[in-house]
Design a protein around this motif. Structure first.
Motif, PDB file in Angstrom:
ATOM      1  N   ALA A   1       0.826  -1.211   0.000  1.00 34.62           N
ATOM      2  CA  ALA A   1       0.000   0.000   0.000  1.00 34.62           C
ATOM      3  C   ALA A   1       0.859   1.259   0.000  1.00 34.62           C
ATOM      4  N   PHE A   2       2.056   1.186   0.581  1.00 36.29           N
ATOM      5  CA  PHE A   2       2.951   2.338   0.605  1.00 36.29           C
ATOM      6  C   PHE A   2       3.847   2.408  -0.633  1.00 36.29           C
ATOM      7  N   GLY A   3       3.679   1.474  -1.564  1.00 33.13           N
ATOM      8  CA  GLY A   3       4.360   1.573  -2.848  1.00 33.13           C
ATOM      9  C   GLY A   3       5.540   0.666  -3.048  1.00 33.13           C
ATOM     10  N   GLY A   4       5.802  -0.265  -2.116  1.00 32.97           N
ATOM     11  CA  GLY A   4       6.931  -1.172  -2.274  1.00 32.97           C
ATOM     12  C   GLY A   4       6.522  -2.495  -2.889  1.00 32.97           C
ATOM     13  N   SER A   5       7.500  -3.234  -3.360  1.00 32.76           N
ATOM     14  CA  SER A   5       7.273  -4.625  -3.753  1.00 32.76           C
ATOM     15  C   SER A   5       7.745  -5.509  -2.603  1.00 32.76           C
ATOM     16  N   VAL A   6       7.170  -6.698  -2.470  1.00 37.55           N
ATOM     17  CA  VAL A   6       7.402  -7.516  -1.283  1.00 37.55           C
ATOM     18  C   VAL A   6       7.546  -8.985  -1.638  1.00 37.55           C
ATOM     19  N   CYS A   7       8.444  -9.679  -0.923  1.00 36.49           N
ATOM     20  CA  CYS A   7       8.505 -11.132  -0.907  1.00 36.49           C
ATOM     21  C   CYS A   7       8.448 -11.575   0.549  1.00 36.49           C
ATOM     22  N   VAL A   8       7.678 -12.613   0.821  1.00 38.58           N
ATOM     23  CA  VAL A   8       7.566 -13.174   2.161  1.00 38.58           C
ATOM     24  C   VAL A   8       8.170 -14.568   2.138  1.00 38.58           C
ATOM     25  N   ILE A   9       9.152 -14.816   2.998  1.00 37.40           N
ATOM     26  CA  ILE A   9       9.886 -16.082   2.928  1.00 37.40           C
ATOM     27  C   ILE A   9      10.217 -16.620   4.319  1.00 37.40           C
ATOM     28  N   ASN A  10      10.700 -17.850   4.334  1.00 35.40           N
ATOM     29  CA  ASN A  10      11.311 -18.450   5.516  1.00 35.40           C
ATOM     30  C   ASN A  10      12.732 -17.904   5.625  1.00 35.40           C
ATOM     31  N   GLY A  11      13.005 -17.154   6.674  1.00 35.52           N
ATOM     32  CA  GLY A  11      14.302 -16.501   6.816  1.00 35.52           C
ATOM     33  C   GLY A  11      15.444 -17.419   7.183  1.00 35.52           C
ATOM     34  N   HIS A  12      15.183 -18.708   7.313  1.00 32.91           N
ATOM     35  CA  HIS A  12      16.260 -19.672   7.568  1.00 32.91           C
ATOM     36  C   HIS A  12      16.587 -20.497   6.326  1.00 32.91           C
ATOM     37  N   ASP A  13      16.047 -20.099   5.177  1.00 34.38           N
ATOM     38  CA  ASP A  13      16.249 -20.811   3.908  1.00 34.38           C
ATOM     39  C   ASP A  13      17.148 -19.978   3.004  1.00 34.38           C
ATOM     40  N   PRO A  14      18.430 -20.316   2.878  1.00 28.95           N
ATOM     41  CA  PRO A  14      19.357 -19.501   2.082  1.00 28.95           C
ATOM     42  C   PRO A  14      18.921 -19.326   0.634  1.00 28.95           C
ATOM     43  N   VAL A  15      18.416 -20.370  -0.004  1.00 33.65           N
ATOM     44  CA  VAL A  15      17.986 -20.261  -1.402  1.00 33.65           C
ATOM     45  C   VAL A  15      16.831 -19.280  -1.525  1.00 33.65           C
ATOM     46  N   ALA A  16      15.860 -19.374  -0.611  1.00 34.55           N
ATOM     47  CA  ALA A  16      14.720 -18.455  -0.646  1.00 34.55           C
ATOM     48  C   ALA A  16      15.165 -17.013  -0.449  1.00 34.55           C
ATOM     49  N   ILE A  17      16.123 -16.792   0.457  1.00 33.76           N
ATOM     50  CA  ILE A  17      16.629 -15.439   0.697  1.00 33.76           C
ATOM     51  C   ILE A  17      17.262 -14.872  -0.567  1.00 33.76           C
ATOM     52  N   ASP A  18      18.155 -15.642  -1.175  1.00 36.44           N
ATOM     53  CA  ASP A  18      18.863 -15.182  -2.375  1.00 36.44           C
ATOM     54  C   ASP A  18      17.902 -14.925  -3.529  1.00 36.44           C
ATOM     55  N   GLU A  19      16.958 -15.821  -3.731  1.00 38.56           N
ATOM     56  CA  GLU A  19      16.008 -15.658  -4.841  1.00 38.56           C
ATOM     57  C   GLU A  19      15.075 -14.479  -4.604  1.00 38.56           C
ATOM     58  N   ALA A  20      14.635 -14.282  -3.369  1.00 39.40           N
ATOM     59  CA  ALA A  20      13.696 -13.198  -3.075  1.00 39.40           C
ATOM     60  C   ALA A  20      14.319 -11.831  -3.327  1.00 39.40           C
ATOM     61  N   LEU A  21      15.608 -11.695  -3.062  1.00 34.46           N
ATOM     62  CA  LEU A  21      16.270 -10.409  -3.303  1.00 34.46           C
ATOM     63  C   LEU A  21      16.255 -10.030  -4.782  1.00 34.46           C
ATOM     64  N   GLY A  22      16.172 -11.028  -5.638  1.00 36.13           N
ATOM     65  CA  GLY A  22      16.172 -10.755  -7.082  1.00 36.13           C
ATOM     66  C   GLY A  22      14.799 -10.586  -7.689  1.00 36.13           C
ATOM     67  N   GLN A  23      13.740 -10.628  -6.882  1.00 35.57           N
ATOM     68  CA  GLN A  23      12.380 -10.579  -7.403  1.00 35.57           C
ATOM     69  C   GLN A  23      11.728  -9.214  -7.241  1.00 35.57           C
ATOM     70  N   SER A  24      12.507  -8.162  -7.418  1.00 40.13           N
ATOM     71  CA  SER A  24      11.991  -6.808  -7.267  1.00 40.13           C
ATOM     72  C   SER A  24      11.209  -6.377  -8.497  1.00 40.13           C
ATOM     73  N   GLU A  25      10.441  -5.292  -8.336  1.00 35.90           N
ATOM     74  CA  GLU A  25       9.652  -4.724  -9.428  1.00 35.90           C
ATOM     75  C   GLU A  25      10.243  -3.382  -9.833  1.00 35.90           C
ATOM     76  N   ALA A  26      10.225  -3.099 -11.116  1.00 39.11           N
ATOM     77  CA  ALA A  26      10.780  -1.844 -11.634  1.00 39.11           C
ATOM     78  C   ALA A  26      10.067  -0.652 -11.001  1.00 39.11           C
ATOM     79  N   GLY A  27      10.853   0.330 -10.583  1.00 37.39           N
ATOM     80  CA  GLY A  27      10.295   1.564 -10.052  1.00 37.39           C
ATOM     81  C   GLY A  27       9.844   1.493  -8.605  1.00 37.39           C
ATOM     82  N   LYS A  28      10.131   0.380  -7.911  1.00 36.50           N
ATOM     83  CA  LYS A  28       9.678   0.231  -6.531  1.00 36.50           C
ATOM     84  C   LYS A  28      10.821  -0.242  -5.629  1.00 36.50           C
ATOM     85  N   PRO A  29      10.880   0.298  -4.405  1.00 34.01           N
ATOM     86  CA  PRO A  29      11.808  -0.291  -3.433  1.00 34.01           C
ATOM     87  C   PRO A  29      11.323  -1.701  -3.112  1.00 34.01           C
TER      88      PRO A  29
END
Length: 301
Positions: free
Chosen positions: A229-257
């Motif tokens: 609602a404040f204009g960001g893009s978001v991924c929700v993950i299990n923070g103890h999963d290294p693969v999920a962490i790395d992949e989520a960082l790359g799933q951003s949307e253009a023009g959004k934090p």
């Protein structure tokens, strides 16, 4: 290839937990649960996801020669130099929660950027290895408190980097308690307004604060829909999963934090702490018997 880096990250995360538990036993007090919840996050960032240049700081950090802040009292350089130059194509990594300092130091050791011997001076007079990190502490680019100010500071850095046509990202590590702060939400709104998609936020959502469960003290959920609602893009993950962490960082949307919400456990890897939940913000031991139980557990890790 994936299996190799994941194994390295998992080993580093275990080493972080063991090192901080050992320090907690030695000093009878430390921010242990923060290390347990964020170990995989910081190991993944330092060993895989961040594009950091080589450290520009001393492997063994210098001590203060005088009163901090005076010309003769500041050691050469600042803590951000451990993360490399942070300009051009390199990422700038900004640590927001200053009480996570011990975890940052442990992660720097695992990344080969800091000597493990530095923990001998942790939280002692004159040492830059302070319990609460500031701009002179290894890994810290700037002082970010009272609390919840780093995202605003990152916005200024990111805007400057865009104006200079730098391609490196500005990556901010947050704790979930900072979503209780109005400044955090103003910062997300401002980042979205300026379309600063070179900002990535990774948050340790461990659901705990000094007075107990976050949901009981000041409920911050639903975080995902609020951030959108404040204009960001978001991924929700299990923070103890290294693969999920790395992949989520790359799933951003253009023009959004981009914000990665890493849901974690404050007793991860140390079940002896489970009966104490949710009062784990700062861990001290109650008696000699408890100390001995944790020593035996530490020796078996």
């Amino acid at each position: 290839m994936t299996k190799n880096w994941v194994a390295a990250v998992e080993q580093a995360a275990n080493n972080i937990r063991k090192r901080v538990l050992g320090l907690t036993i030695k000093q009878n007090g430390c921010y242990l649960s923060q290390a347990l919840s964020s170990a995989e996050i910081l190991s993944t960032l330092y060993l895989k996801s961040l594009n950091l240049g080589p450290s520009e700081a001393a492997f063994v950090p210098g001590a203060f020669a005088g009163v901090p802040g005076t010309p003769n009292g500041h050691p050469a350089g600042h803590g951000g130099r451990y993360n490399g130059p942070g300009n051009g194509d390199w990422d700038q990594f900004i640590i927001s929660p200053a009480h996570y300092a011990v975890v940052i130091y442990a992660a720097l050791v695992e990344a080969g950027r800091l000597s493990e011997d530095c923990f001998d001076s942790f939280n002692t007079d004159g040492s830059t290895m302070e319990m609460i990190g500031a701009e002179h502490s290894p890994g810290f680019v700037m002082t970010t408190g009272s609390f919840g100010q780093a995202l605003s500071q990152a916005g200024g850095v990111a805007l400057g980097r865009r104006l200079k046509n730098e391609t490196g990202q500005v990556v901010v590590f947050l704790s979930d308690g900072e979503f209780e702060e109005g400044q955090t939400w103003e910062a997300i709104q401002c980042l979205a307004h300026h379309k600063l998609d070179n900002v990535k936020v990774i948050a340790d959502v461990n659901g705990q604060q000094v007075d107990g469960l976050t949901k009981d003290v000041m409920n911050i959920e639903p975080l995902e829909s609020k951030i959108r609602a404040f204009g960001g893009s978001v991924c929700v993950i299990n923070g103890h999963d290294p693969v999920a962490i790395d992949e989520a960082l790359g799933q951003s949307e253009a023009g959004k934090p981009h914000v990665v919400l890493c849901y974690t456990e404050t007793d991860r890897g140390i079940p002896l702490l489970t009966p104490r939940k949710p009062h784990l913000h700062y861990v001290r031991f109650h008696d000699d018997a408890e100390v001995q139980a944790f020593r035996e557990f530490h020796a078996a890790m």
